[in-house]
Design a protein around this motif. Structure first.
Motif, PDB file in Angstrom:
ATOM      1  N   ILE A  81       0.844  -1.193   0.000  1.00  0.00           N
ATOM      2  CA  ILE A  81       0.000   0.000   0.000  1.00  0.00           C
ATOM      3  C   ILE A  81       0.881   1.245   0.000  1.00  0.00           C
ATOM      4  N   TRP A  82       0.480   2.211  -0.816  1.00  0.00           N
ATOM      5  CA  TRP A  82       1.118   3.520  -0.831  1.00  0.00           C
ATOM      6  C   TRP A  82       0.127   4.527  -0.246  1.00  0.00           C
ATOM      7  N   ALA A  83       0.660   5.568   0.367  1.00  0.00           N
ATOM      8  CA  ALA A  83      -0.186   6.572   1.014  1.00  0.00           C
ATOM      9  C   ALA A  83       0.014   7.946   0.389  1.00  0.00           C
ATOM     10  N   GLY A 140       5.198   2.948   0.059  1.00  0.00           N
ATOM     11  CA  GLY A 140       5.564   4.224  -0.530  1.00  0.00           C
ATOM     12  C   GLY A 140       4.684   5.375  -0.070  1.00  0.00           C
ATOM     13  N   PHE A 141       5.267   6.565  -0.143  1.00  0.00           N
ATOM     14  CA  PHE A 141       4.565   7.820   0.117  1.00  0.00           C
ATOM     15  C   PHE A 141       4.513   8.615  -1.183  1.00  0.00           C
ATOM     16  N   VAL A 142       3.392   9.296  -1.417  1.00  0.00           N
ATOM     17  CA  VAL A 142       3.296  10.275  -2.502  1.00  0.00           C
ATOM     18  C   VAL A 142       2.901  11.601  -1.883  1.00  0.00           C
ATOM     19  N   ALA A 150      10.139  10.672   7.688  1.00  0.00           N
ATOM     20  CA  ALA A 150       9.382   9.484   8.065  1.00  0.00           C
ATOM     21  C   ALA A 150       9.673   8.334   7.102  1.00  0.00           C
ATOM     22  N   ALA A 151       9.732   8.650   5.813  1.00  0.00           N
ATOM     23  CA  ALA A 151      10.001   7.615   4.814  1.00  0.00           C
ATOM     24  C   ALA A 151      11.370   6.984   5.029  1.00  0.00           C
ATOM     25  N   ARG A 152      12.369   7.804   5.239  1.00  0.00           N
ATOM     26  CA  ARG A 152      13.720   7.281   5.410  1.00  0.00           C
ATOM     27  C   ARG A 152      13.873   6.529   6.730  1.00  0.00           C
ATOM     28  N   ALA A 153      13.147   6.943   7.744  1.00  0.00           N
ATOM     29  CA  ALA A 153      13.225   6.263   9.034  1.00  0.00           C
ATOM     30  C   ALA A 153      12.699   4.838   8.958  1.00  0.00           C
ATOM     31  N   HIS A 154      11.798   4.587   7.987  1.00  0.00           N
ATOM     32  CA  HIS A 154      11.155   3.278   7.930  1.00  0.00           C
ATOM     33  C   HIS A 154      11.311   2.578   6.579  1.00  0.00           C
ATOM     34  N   VAL A 210      10.738   3.572   3.441  1.00  0.00           N
ATOM     35  CA  VAL A 210       9.597   3.766   2.543  1.00  0.00           C
ATOM     36  C   VAL A 210      10.011   4.634   1.357  1.00  0.00           C
ATOM     37  N   ILE A 211       9.532   4.290   0.170  1.00  0.00           N
ATOM     38  CA  ILE A 211       9.781   5.087  -1.031  1.00  0.00           C
ATOM     39  C   ILE A 211       9.065   6.431  -0.891  1.00  0.00           C
ATOM     40  N   ALA A 212       9.692   7.501  -1.367  1.00  0.00           N
ATOM     41  CA  ALA A 212       9.097   8.835  -1.268  1.00  0.00           C
ATOM     42  C   ALA A 212       9.074   9.497  -2.637  1.00  0.00           C
TER      43      ALA A 212
END
Length: 284
Positions: free
Chosen positions: A118-120, A142-144, A175-179, A181-183
């Motif tokens: 899931i991406w948010a 991922g984050f968008v 937050a993405a880099r801490a976990h 997650v693609i940004a």
């Protein structure tokens, strides 16, 4: 392609309702396609868009491009039906708009009933304040950055330097880099303004984003170029790795390249640069 090394330089929104656009996307040099059932589809076309998109995915032909479906929000009349119609249709991930808390990810995960990533969409003040919580969710890949909606919510002015959005953009990245997650950075609305797009891509790249979400095929080449390692960066990475390896072998002094000390952290970054370049080459 291994998700860990898959490039996400360019993520192009394609309306799920337009057969011609869905077909054209098969030949575009994008890293990811965001099949859109939300903003790009009018309410009266939602139902037919699901079937059109489902048929396109079944037909295949999208190659190594990541296939991500943006469904409507689960608080709308269409979100749950989008998921019901498209789960198991061959998407690599689902993109959920208007995420505010990790509980929103739970709701989509329950509807999917499988382990599809899931991406948010990070496009509300609540999302920014809860970014770390959302990124920590085990299903989030991922984050968008939803910069248009964020700007609307903040009531901020449109500036080329995006100064009013910097706190939100950097929080998304932290937050993405801490976990892990693609940004992906938000869209640039003026698709005919190549200089403006290039400047915003360069800013997003320098901040640390993996790539740029796009609204028009004409934007792809610039995004791909801006978010790819340059020849100079690839050359430097190779020389840093070689110099550090030589010092480790001989046990003499410290590695120095172009007058700068090379430590383990630089070698780690250099290896990531080469891995990204190799992944991009595989996309061609």
């Amino acid at each position: 392609m291994d998700a860990e090394f898959r490039p996400y330089r360019s993520l192009l929104y394609i309306p799920g309702s337009k057969e011609r656009a869905l077909d054209k996307a098969r030949g575009l040099p994008v890293d990811a396609i965001l099949f859109d059932l939300e903003d790009a589809v009018t309410p009266d076309a939602k139902a037919t868009a699901r079937e059109t998109l489902k048929e396109a995915l079944a037909a295949g032909g999208y190659g190594a491009r990541a296939r991500i479906i943006r469904v409507n929000g689960l608080d709308t009349p269409w979100g749950a039906d989008d998921v019901a119609a498209l789960k198991g249709a061959g998407a690599d991930a689902f993109l959920l708009p208007k995420v505010n808390r990790a509980a929103d990810i739970d709701a989509l995960a329950d509807l999917l009933g499988d382990d599809t990533p899931i991406w948010a969409m990070m496009e509300t003040p609540q999302a920014i304040f809860h970014a770390a919580e959302i990124a920590a969710h085990p299903r989030v890949q991922g984050f968008v950055a939803g910069t248009n909606d964020l700007a609307k919510e903040l009531g901020c002015r449109d500036r080329a330097d995006r100064l009013p959005l910097q706190m939100a953009l950097q929080t998304i990245l932290m937050a993405a880099r801490a976990h892990g997650v693609i940004a992906a950075d938000g869209v640039y609305n003026q698709y005919k303004d190549e200089d403006g797009l290039r400047a915003e891509c360069e800013q997003g790249r320098d901040l640390g984003f993996d790539g740029k979400t796009l609204i028009h095929p004409a934007q792809v080449a610039i995004a791909n170029a801006c978010f790819a390692p340059t020849d100079a960066e690839i050359d430097l990475a190779r020389r840093q790795i070689a110099a550090h390896a030589e010092v480790e072998t001989t046990g003499q002094g410290v590695a120095v390249v172009d007058g700068k000390i090379v430590e383990n952290l630089h070698v780690e970054t250099a290896k990531k640069t080469l891995a990204k370049a190799e992944a991009i080459a595989q996309m061609a």
